[in-house]
Design a protein around this motif. Structure first.
Motif, short mmCIF file in Angstrom:
data_model
loop_
_atom_site.label_atom_id
_atom_site.label_comp_id
_atom_site.label_asym_id
_atom_site.label_seq_id
_atom_site.Cartn_x
_atom_site.Cartn_y
_atom_site.Cartn_z
N UNK A 92 0.87 -1.18 0.00
CA UNK A 92 0.00 0.00 0.00
C UNK A 92 0.90 1.23 0.00
N UNK A 93 0.37 2.36 -0.44
CA UNK A 93 1.14 3.60 -0.29
C UNK A 93 1.39 3.86 1.21
N UNK B 20 -9.51 12.45 -0.98
CA UNK B 20 -9.69 12.49 -2.44
C UNK B 20 -9.10 13.78 -3.02
N UNK B 21 -9.20 14.87 -2.28
CA UNK B 21 -8.69 16.14 -2.80
C UNK B 21 -7.16 16.11 -2.94
N UNK C 257 -5.55 12.81 -9.58
CA UNK C 257 -6.66 12.43 -10.47
C UNK C 257 -8.03 12.72 -9.86
N UNK C 258 -8.04 13.15 -8.60
CA UNK C 258 -9.28 13.55 -7.89
C UNK C 258 -10.33 12.44 -7.83
N UNK C 259 -9.89 11.22 -7.72
CA UNK C 259 -10.82 10.11 -7.53
C UNK C 259 -10.07 8.91 -6.99
N UNK D 277 -1.42 9.59 -8.43
CA UNK D 277 -0.53 10.76 -8.30
C UNK D 277 -0.82 11.55 -7.03
N UNK D 278 0.27 11.88 -6.32
CA UNK D 278 0.08 12.64 -5.06
C UNK D 278 1.11 13.75 -4.95
#
Ligand code: NAP
Length: 242
Positions: free
Chosen positions: A139-140, A202-203, A207-209, A241-242
Motif C-alpha cells: 500500500x502507499x 480524495x482532494x 486524479x481527484x478520484x 498521483x500525489x
C-alpha cells in the motif's frame, strides 16, 4: 495454460484480479477465509463466463498448516503454480490509545506472515519448474503515513516492501518478485472509513478520484506477464498521483 493463485480473492481487489487473469486464459485459484458465499459466487461467475479451470480454497494465509494444505490441493489439481498474488489483507483502524497487541498480531499474521508463508510454499514448487512470479500487494501506507489510525497496518505494509526486496534476491534468477502499492481503492476496506476523512483524502489525489479495483488488477496482470520480464524487486505505486 498457466495457473494463478490470488489470496483474499472473495471480495474487493482480489476478486478483480481473478477476473482479469481468467479473461486472459489463466486457470485461477480463489483463496478466501470467511466469505464463502462470495467466493463461491465468483467461482460460478468464472465458470459461466470463461473457458478456464477454477479451484476455490478456504485457508487462513496466516496459518501455516492451512497454507501447506492449500498448496497440496493446488498441486494435486494443476501440477504446478505459475503466479501468486499475495493480496489478502486486513486493517483494524483505531486511535493509538485503543490499539492492542492482539489486534497488532492479527494484522501482522494476515498481511505480513501470510505473504511470507504463501511465498515460501509457492516458491518451493516454482523453483522445481525454474519459473514463477510473485506479486505482493502492499500500500502507499507502507511507503508513507496518510491515515492517523493505522500504524499497525502501515507497519505490516512496510514489512511487505522489505520482504519483496529480500525475496527477489533470494529467489533469483528464476522467480520474479514485485510489489504493488495501491493508493485508495473503492472496496469494503475503504468504504468502512469515515466519509469526511475520505473526501479530504480524495482532494489530495491528482486524479481527484479513488481507483476502481480493476485499475489495480490491470497493473498486477501486466507485472505478472512476460511483457514485464525485466521488472524484478520493484516497488510500484499505483495511486493516481500525489
Ligand atoms: P477487502 O475488500 O476488505 O478484502 C480483503 C480480502 O482479504 C477478502 O477477500 C478477505 O477474505 C481476505 N482475507 C482477509 N484475511 C484473510 C486471511 N487471513 N486469509 C485469507 N484471506 C483473507 O480489501 P481490499 O480493499 O480488496 O484489499 C485487498 C488488498 O489491497 C489488501 O492487502 C489491502 O491492504 C490492499 N490495499 C487496499 C487499499 C484500499 O483502499 N482498499 C489500498 C491499498 C492497499 P474473506 O472475506 O473471505 O475473509
Amino acid at each position: 495454460m498457466k495457473t494463478v493463485l490470488v489470496t483474499g480473492a472473495s471480495r474487493g481487489l482480489g476478486r478483480s484480479i481473478i477476473i482479469k487473469f481468467a479473461e486472459n486464459n489463466y486457470n485461477v485459484v480463489i483463496n478466501y477465509n470467511n466469505s464463502k458465499k462470495e467466493a463461491l459466487e465468483l467461482e460460478r461467475y468464472i465458470k459461466d463466463n470463461y473457458q478456464v479451470e477454477v479451484l476455490t480454497i478456504k485457508a487462513d494465509v496466516g496459518n501455516e498448516i492451512e497454507v501447506k494444505n492449500m498448496f497440496n490441493e493446488i498441486i494435486n489439481k494443476f501440477n504446478s503454480i505459475d503466479i501468486v498474488v499475495n493480496n489478502a489483507g486486513i486493517a483494524i483502524d483505531t486511535i493509538f490509545e485503543d490499539k492492542t497487541v492482539d489486534n497488532f498480531h492479527k494484522i501482522l499474521d494476515t498481511n505480513l506472515i501470510g505473504t511470507f508463508l504463501v511465498s515460501k510454499y509457492a516458491s518451493k514448487y516454482m523453483l522445481e519448474k525454474k519459473y514463477g512470479n510473485i506479486i505482493n500487494i502492499s500500500s502507499t501506507n507502507g511507503i508513507d503515513t496518510y491515515y492517523p489510525y493505522s500504524m499497525d497496518y502501515d507497519a505490516s505494509k512496510a514489512g511487505i516492501i522489505s520482504l519483496t526486496k529480500n525475496l527477489s534476491k533470494e529467489l533469483s534468477p528464476y522467480i520474479r518478485v514485485n510489489c504493488i502499492c495501491p493508493g485508495w481503492i473503492i472496496t469494503d476496506m475503504s468504504n468502512s472509513l469515515d466519509k469526511e476523512y475520505m473526501n479530504r483524502e480524495m482532494t489530495k489525489i491528482n486524479l481527484k478520484r479513488f481507483a476502481d479495483p480493476m485499475e489495480i488488477a490491470n497493473v498486477v496482470y501486466f507485472i505478472a506477464s512476460d511483457d514485464a520480464s525485466y521488472v524484478n524487486g520493484s516497488i510500484i505505486s499505483v495511486d493516481g498521483g500525489k
